[in-house]
Design a protein around this motif. Structure first.
Motif, mmCIF file in Angstrom:
data_model
loop_
_atom_site.group_PDB
_atom_site.id
_atom_site.type_symbol
_atom_site.label_atom_id
_atom_site.label_comp_id
_atom_site.label_asym_id
_atom_site.label_seq_id
_atom_site.Cartn_x
_atom_site.Cartn_y
_atom_site.Cartn_z
ATOM 1 N N GLY A 51 0.801 -1.216 0.000
ATOM 2 C CA GLY A 51 0.000 0.000 0.000
ATOM 3 C C GLY A 51 0.835 1.266 0.000
ATOM 4 O O GLY A 51 0.512 2.239 -0.701
ATOM 5 N N CYS A 100 2.097 1.990 -3.434
ATOM 6 C CA CYS A 100 1.018 2.476 -4.308
ATOM 7 C C CYS A 100 0.819 3.969 -4.127
ATOM 8 O O CYS A 100 0.713 4.727 -5.111
ATOM 9 C CB CYS A 100 -0.279 1.736 -4.005
ATOM 10 N N ARG A 101 0.754 4.396 -2.888
ATOM 11 C CA ARG A 101 0.535 5.815 -2.605
ATOM 12 C C ARG A 101 1.748 6.651 -2.989
ATOM 13 O O ARG A 101 1.618 7.775 -3.493
ATOM 14 C CB ARG A 101 0.166 5.993 -1.136
ATOM 15 N N SER A 112 -6.549 -4.173 -3.676
ATOM 16 C CA SER A 112 -6.133 -3.162 -2.692
ATOM 17 C C SER A 112 -5.286 -2.065 -3.324
ATOM 18 O O SER A 112 -5.350 -0.905 -2.901
ATOM 19 C CB SER A 112 -5.375 -3.821 -1.540
ATOM 20 N N SER A 113 -4.490 -2.407 -4.341
ATOM 21 C CA SER A 113 -3.675 -1.375 -4.981
ATOM 22 C C SER A 113 -4.551 -0.274 -5.568
ATOM 23 O O SER A 113 -4.196 0.910 -5.506
ATOM 24 C CB SER A 113 -2.793 -1.991 -6.073
ATOM 25 N N HIS A 156 -5.576 2.084 -2.815
ATOM 26 C CA HIS A 156 -4.496 2.973 -2.359
ATOM 27 C C HIS A 156 -4.172 4.055 -3.385
ATOM 28 O O HIS A 156 -4.025 5.231 -3.016
ATOM 29 C CB HIS A 156 -3.242 2.138 -2.053
#
Length: 257
Positions: free
Chosen positions: A68, A71-72, A113-114, A117
């Motif tokens: 995560g 990703c951010r 989830s990516s 994020h």
């Protein structure tokens, strides 16, 4: 459909669908940020080659979409974006009771989830500009299911749900969020499987494509990365200002069955 002055991040884009999408966005004039988890000379050379071919700025930024924080950080390092294409994904096939836990966790992290994020990181900048496009590459498996693909199907259904939620949250703010649901797409990875399938089934190329690989795709034709890229360009254009919170199937009729 010009996208000049817009910056696009495409995750998982050093090959396959992601690269095809990035190429079409670049042709439409968008500045491009390519991404994958590797950080090789050839990754940066690919960005330089695409920039030379299209005349738009292209960068490569390595980020592990299973994490995560990475990703951010990708969105931050890119300087934000106007167009976010969440494309990164992996696959594993096994019965539920035999499905490796680590594979389940990785598929959910990278395929679902990516997108959460990167979207969370990109939205503040889009809201400040009053314009943005979030385009999630889901799958026909975001709308239907196949056996032995529990993690992939669960993740892609989740992407469709996330798409709808984000669209509702940003409605009326100049930002849209949609999901593209491809069927089978002719990528280098798929192309490499054809000779093996020809040997296993003792069929010629066209027969193995039509009767084995595309058995569930009524058109009996692969979608192409160029077609998916064109669909992304359309969703990023002004023509799609009022298209949000929906799925667009590019699956040769698969989900019509």
């Amino acid at each position: 459909m010009t996208l000049q002055g817009k910056r696009a991040i495409v995750t998982g884009s050093n090959s396959g669908i992601g690269l095809g999408v990035a190429v079409e966005l670049a042709k439409a004039g968008a500045e491009i940020v390519l991404n994958s988890f590797t950080d090789r000379d050839e990754d940066h050379a690919l960005a330089a080659r695409l920039a030379a071919e299209t005349g738009v700025p292209v960068r490569y930024i390595a980020a592990d979409m299973s994490k995560g924080a990475d990703c951010r950080a990708l969105v931050e390092k890119a300087g934000g974006c106007d167009i976010l294409v969440n494309n990164a994904g992996i696959q594993h096939v096994a019965p539920v009771e035999e499905f490796p836990v680590e594979k389940w966790d990785a598929i959910l992290a990278i395929n679902l989830s990516s997108a959460f994020h990167t979207t969370a990181a990109a939205l503040p900048g889009m809201k400040a500009k009053g314009w943005g496009r979030i385009i999630n590459i889901a799958s026909a498996h975001g709308l239907t299911a196949s056996p032995f693909k529990s993690a992939y199907v669960a993740a892609k259904h989740g992407v469709v749900g996330l798409t709808k939620t984000v669209a509702l949250e940003v409605a009326g703010q100049g930002i849209t969020c949609n999901a593209i649901c491809p069927g089978y797409v002719l990528t280098p990875l798929v192309e490499a499987q054809i000779p093996d399938q020809m040997k296993v089934h003792d069929m010629d190329r066209e027969t193995v494509i039509r009767e084995v690989m595309l058995q569930r795709q009524p058109s009996r034709q692969f979608a192409t990365t160029e077609q998916l890229g064109g669909t992304v360009v359309f969703l990023a254009s002004a023509a799609a200002d009022q298209i949000t919170g929906t799925t667009l199937s590019v699956d040769g009729g698969w989900t019509a069955l």
